[in-house]
Scaffold this motif. Structure first.
Motif, PDB file in Angstrom:
ATOM      1  N   ASP A 280       0.837  -1.211   0.000  1.00  6.88           N
ATOM      2  CA  ASP A 280       0.000   0.000   0.000  1.00  6.88           C
ATOM      3  C   ASP A 280       0.868   1.256   0.000  1.00  6.88           C
ATOM      4  O   ASP A 280       0.598   2.220  -0.718  1.00  6.88           O
TER       5      ASP A 280
ATOM      6  N   GLN B 138      -7.572  -2.844   0.749  1.00  7.03           N
ATOM      7  CA  GLN B 138      -8.989  -2.517   0.574  1.00  7.03           C
ATOM      8  C   GLN B 138      -9.515  -2.026   1.917  1.00  7.03           C
ATOM      9  O   GLN B 138     -10.375  -2.654   2.536  1.00  7.03           O
TER      10      GLN B 138
ATOM     11  N   PHE C  62      -7.266   7.649  -3.945  1.00 10.99           N
ATOM     12  CA  PHE C  62      -6.916   6.239  -3.705  1.00 10.99           C
ATOM     13  C   PHE C  62      -6.315   5.907  -2.341  1.00 10.99           C
ATOM     14  O   PHE C  62      -6.351   4.781  -1.907  1.00 10.99           O
TER      15      PHE C  62
ATOM     16  N   THR D  12      -4.649   1.806   1.107  1.00 13.33           N
ATOM     17  CA  THR D  12      -5.323   2.142  -0.163  1.00 13.33           C
ATOM     18  C   THR D  12      -6.775   1.676  -0.076  1.00 13.33           C
ATOM     19  O   THR D  12      -7.127   0.818   0.724  1.00 13.33           O
ATOM     20  N   LEU D  13      -7.594   2.269  -0.965  1.00  9.64           N
ATOM     21  CA  LEU D  13      -9.049   2.101  -0.809  1.00  9.64           C
ATOM     22  C   LEU D  13      -9.653   1.036  -1.726  1.00  9.64           C
ATOM     23  O   LEU D  13     -10.872   0.911  -1.810  1.00  9.64           O
TER      24      LEU D  13
ATOM     25  N   GLY E  85     -10.622   3.283  -6.545  1.00  8.62           N
ATOM     26  CA  GLY E  85     -10.051   4.073  -5.456  1.00  8.62           C
ATOM     27  C   GLY E  85     -10.218   5.577  -5.517  1.00  8.62           C
ATOM     28  O   GLY E  85     -10.704   6.187  -4.567  1.00  8.62           O
TER      29      GLY E  85
ATOM     30  N   TYR F  70     -13.650   6.780  -5.251  1.00  9.99           N
ATOM     31  CA  TYR F  70     -14.073   6.641  -3.853  1.00  9.99           C
ATOM     32  C   TYR F  70     -13.636   7.885  -3.072  1.00  9.99           C
ATOM     33  O   TYR F  70     -14.418   8.476  -2.317  1.00  9.99           O
TER      34      TYR F  70
ATOM     35  N   SER G 256     -17.998   2.369  -5.254  1.00 14.08           N
ATOM     36  CA  SER G 256     -17.093   3.343  -4.647  1.00 14.08           C
ATOM     37  C   SER G 256     -17.748   4.720  -4.538  1.00 14.08           C
ATOM     38  O   SER G 256     -17.216   5.624  -3.910  1.00 14.08           O
TER      39      SER G 256
END
Ligand code: NAI
Ligand SMILES: N[C@@H](CC=O)C(=O)O
Ligand code: NA
Length: 823
Positions: free
Chosen positions: A119, A161, A194, A205-206, A210, A213, A273
């Protein structure tokens, strides 16, 4: 406040970044407050993952990749920032890259890449792109503020995630925007997409989607008026344009529809997202950085009034279907709970589920890569049920696709499924499984993968009605009828498009020498030229194979030859759901079994086999007869003149003229068969009356037709067409004597075919002025049907029964009727 988010391609090159800056400048002029969220330069995130892997494996080449990333960013600086300001920015960026290199050195030493470290490595993509774009903007005198989202978005520790802690995040974002003095004085915030961080400030990180989001989180926290997602296409489309060339932009779509469509593969946005924005009812506008004046797609709670019942179609190209069935499942609670519980426990994502109300079977779709694993898991879990015979073997079907038709307009609207299934049926696409959610905004069908493109195009064609539906044509035989047909279609092309909503596309054309196939279509006014210059040597089997390979929807094969060998392909074509239209009588006048087989194949496949011009050219003879049969009438007698050639000859042959010359005239006028001996021998008429008899319900064979020969033996025996004409000359007296004989009784010569008492006879007769067949002229045909309903006075069809224009127009009418049927 508006949030603008620019994706990877929007910041992927010097040119695209210039576009982004233009868009930002424009927003400044419009006097709205806005924040900007940026992705990494396109491809950089994947490169960073690769670099991470290489470093873990101790592969020193990772440094080359780092250099490549560095160069790409430096190039932007060189191109977009004035020289005297560059060194400061370069130093800043080099500092960030050094940090990345230190990190990678550590990874390569300990040879371990934890999700947490990955990440952190990935975060460099957004940090670099955002830092550079911020500097580019600042260098134009616009106040811009670089914002590292790790200070704004707080998450848990699910690296890769991460879940957002909204309470904390919303507070941080609101505080930041309220307190930052630069922002207060008109500075534009540029925020890294992201990424976020844990409470201990570890980078996270998403996950998928990302940066969208990030934009959504920021927009929701600030209660934005709108979120603009700037990407590289003109918003969402009715279908994937790579698969459906006719796909077009969807101007407005609801959240729910966007969710359904993207679940099935429309990749423009990833709606999950955007959830935070949806929850606050913030509209999202999807726009194209490279075509900024296009209005794109507005995603919101309610869509504008729609022209179409469905909104879009999407697909998952490759899935596997697992089928679990057995008598032990009926009425037994908990089987599905156990089934899906096991799948969930093994993190298997189920794409679609379908269960019949008999409860005897459940089938579900999954990623085919997981198919074997799923089978193994279920075999183990249900081994007891299977050993008792309560559940049968678990079967897996592969090479399937799912198509989802999506739209709020389908809610409470009947006939949608019918239309969907009907268009698939008519195009021979078998439906393996179906699912419709009770939300009624998605009907999904599972089909064979090899039919995916055909099915998507056919569905798109039928649901988006105002666009003309494509009719794909393949023509064999470009002689008199074939070429006249193409000329007629060309002349009516626009009419068909605007009035019949049919767009004719000539995909293949062949004569005896050359053939040409082009799925994009051969223009109707230069087919001859293209066939000559681009055509390859004709091979009928290859032509037919290619048609099957293209597998295009709404396809029609037109045989305008008199070839005997071509008809063996009809069944193959019909079986492949391709309709057949032909003026060629050979197929219908062979064995009765063959005639029936073609009819049945067409019926079973839901396609059409049409041959109105087999009898009386364009005159509505077969259609009339079929209409009577369908409505239950019974045929007592058919009496007819069915040869345009012979009709013309007997209408124009006068004493003292040459019989052969009249036959030549008939040939020149396009009335005769390619070989006029077929007409003069009575063979052509025999074929036609046999076809009428069969259509009228009498299963006759060719041998059941008695032809009383019209020609002297020498003519019949002539081995070639020129020899035949010579013999006609030699026997002129014979024809003169026939004429004189009839004339002596004030009668005219007529070649009459009769069906009565299941017997067919064909003979030369002479008829007097009281007979309905007396008054004919030109190439007239006449057919008189005596039936149970038309007993006292027969139903009569009369008119020109041969010639290029009337025959081609009959073929044309058959083709158009298939077009209307398919559409
Ligand atoms: N002329 C008329 O008034 C009427 C004709 N018909 C039928 O229409 C059909 C066509 O007749 P026309 O156009 O007058 O004949 P035509 O002789 O002018 O045209 C037939 C064409 O098909 C081509 N051909 C033959 N076998 C082929 C093959 N295997 N592959 C590719 N091309 C091939 C020939 O080279 C020729 O160019 C015939 O079956 C005829 O019985 C039906 C009703 C009326
Ligand atoms: N040659 C035929 C054409 C139609 O089938 C005729 O003369 O009638
Ligand atoms: Na006809």
């Amino acid at each position: 406040m508006i949030v603008l988010k620019f994706g990877g391609t929007s910041v992927g090159s010097v040119e695209s970044i210039k576009q982004v800056i233009n868009i930002i400048e424009q927003h400044r002029q419009e006097d709205t407050t806005f924040a900007v969220v940026l992705s990494a330069m396109s491809g950089v995130t994947n490169q960073l993952i690769e670099i991470g892997r290489m470093a873990t494996n101790g592969n020193p080449d990772y440094l080359d990749l780092v250099r490549r990333i560095e160069d790409r960013h430096f190039n932007v600086i060189k191109a977009l920032i004035p020289v005297k300001e560059q060194s400061k920015v370069v130093a800043n960026i080099r500092g960030v890259i050094n940090e990345l290199e230190d990190l990678l050195r550590g990874v390569s030493l300990i040879r371990e890449l934890t999700p947490r470290t990955l990440d952190l490595i990935m975060s460099f993509g957004e940090r670099l792109s955002t830092a550079i774009v911020t500097e580019c903007i600042k260098s134009r005198g616009i106040p811009a503020v670089f914002c590292d989202a790790r200070q704004l978005i707080k998450t848990d520790t699910q690296f890769g995630q991460a879940e957002v802690n909204y309470t904390l995040t919303n507070q941080l974002i609101q505080d930041f925007f309220a307190r930052n003095t630069s922002l207060q004085t008109g500075g534009i915030p540029l925020i890294t997409g992201f990424i976020g961080s844990t409470e201990k400030n570890e980078t996270t990180t998403l996950g998928r989607g990302g940066s969208d989001y990030t934009a959504s989180i920021i927009g929701a926290a600030l209660n934005a008026e709108r979120i603009d997602i700037w990407t590289d296409v003109d918003g969402m489309m009715t279908a994937d344009p790579r698969k459906v060339p006719n796909a077009f932009n969807i101007p407005s779509i609801t959240y729910a529809e966007a969710m359904e469509l993207s679940h099935f593969g429309a990749k423009v946005i990833y709606p999950p997202s955007l959830q935070p924005a949806f929850a606050r009812n913030i509209p999202i506008q999807v726009l194209n950085t490279f075509n900024p004046t296009h209005t794109g797609t507005m995603v919101s709670r309610t869509a504008e009034r729609r022209q179409y019942t469905i909104t879009g179609i999407s697909s998952i190209d490759d899935i596997a279907l697992v089928n679990v069935q057995g008598s032990g499942m009926i009425g037994v609670a908990g089987v599905s709970a156990k089934l899906f519980g096991v799948l969930a426990a093994n993190r298997i994502s189920v794409i679609l589920i379908s269960q019949a109300s008999s409860e005897h079977s459940i089938c579900f779709a999954i990623d085919p890569r997981a198919a074997q694993q799923v089978k193994d898991i279920l075999d183990t879990e249900f081994s007891v049920e299977m050993s008792h015979g309560h559940i049968d073997n678990i079967s897996i079907e592969r090479d399937l696709s799912i198509i989802a038709t999506v739209g709020e307009g389908m809610k409470k609207s009947s006939g949608i499924a019918g239309k969907l299934f009907s268009v698939l049926g008519k195009n021979g696409v078998n439906i393996v499984a179906v699912a419709q959610g009770s939300s009624e905004i998605n009907i999904s069908v599972v089909i064979n993968k090899n039919n995916l493109s055909k099915a998507l195009n056919a569905i798109h064609n039928v649901f988006f009605q105002s666009e003309a539906r494509i009719l794909n044509l393949y023509l064999v035989g470009t002689g008199l009828i074939g070429s006249t047909l193409l000329r007629q279609i060309c002349a009516q092309y626009e009419f068909l498009r605007s009035e019949k909503l049919l767009r004719v596309c000539l995909v293949g054309v062949s004569n005896t020498k050359k053939m040409l196939l082009d799925p994009k279509g051969v223009s109707l006014d230069d087919w001859r030229e293209r066939l000559l210059t681009e055509g390859v040597t004709t091979s009928l089997p290859a032509f037919v194979e290619q048609i099957k390979y293209y597998n295009l929807p709404n396809s029609v094969f037109i045989d305008c030859t008199s070839d005997k060998d071509i008809v063996q392909f009809y069944e193959l074509l019909l079986d492949a759901n391709i309709s057949v239209v032909t003026p060629n009588k050979v197929a219908n006048s062979g064995s009765f079994a063959e005639y029936r087989r073609l009819q049945k194949t067409a019926l079973n496949r839901g396609v059409k086999f049409l041959y109105e011009t087999n009898v009386g050219a364009g005159l509505p003879i077969i259609n009339t007869l079929q209409g009577l049969m369908t409505s239950g009438d019974r045929f007592l007698k058919i009496e007819a003149i069915l040869s345009g050639t012979l009709s013309y000859i007997f209408n124009n042959f006068r004493s003292g003229t040459s019989f052969a010359a009249i036959v030549r005239e008939a040939k020149e006028k396009g009335y005769t068969e390619p070989d006029p001996r077929e007409d003069l021998s009575g063979m052509d008429v025999a074929r036609k009356i046999l076809i009428l008899a069969r259509e009228a319900g009498f299963p006759l064979e060719p041998d059941d037709v008695t032809i009383k020969n019209l020609l002297p033996e020498a003519c019949t025996a002539a081995p070639t067409i020129p020899a035949f004409f010579q013999e006609l000359e030699n026997n002129n007296d014979y024809f003169e004597s026939l004429l004189a004989d009839a004339g002596s009784r004030n009668e005219k010569l007529r070649y009459v075919a009769t069906l009565e008492n299941e017997k067919v006879t064909i003979e030369l007769r002479s008829v007097g002025p009281e007979h309905p067949f007396y008054m004919l002229s030109g190439s007239d045909n006449i057919v008189s049907f005596t039936t149970e309903r038309y007993k006292d006075r027969p139903l009569v069809v009369k008119g020109p029964g041969a010639g290029a224009e009337v025959t081609a127009s009959g073929v044309f009418a058959d083709v158009v009727s298939i077009g209307s049927y398919l559409a």
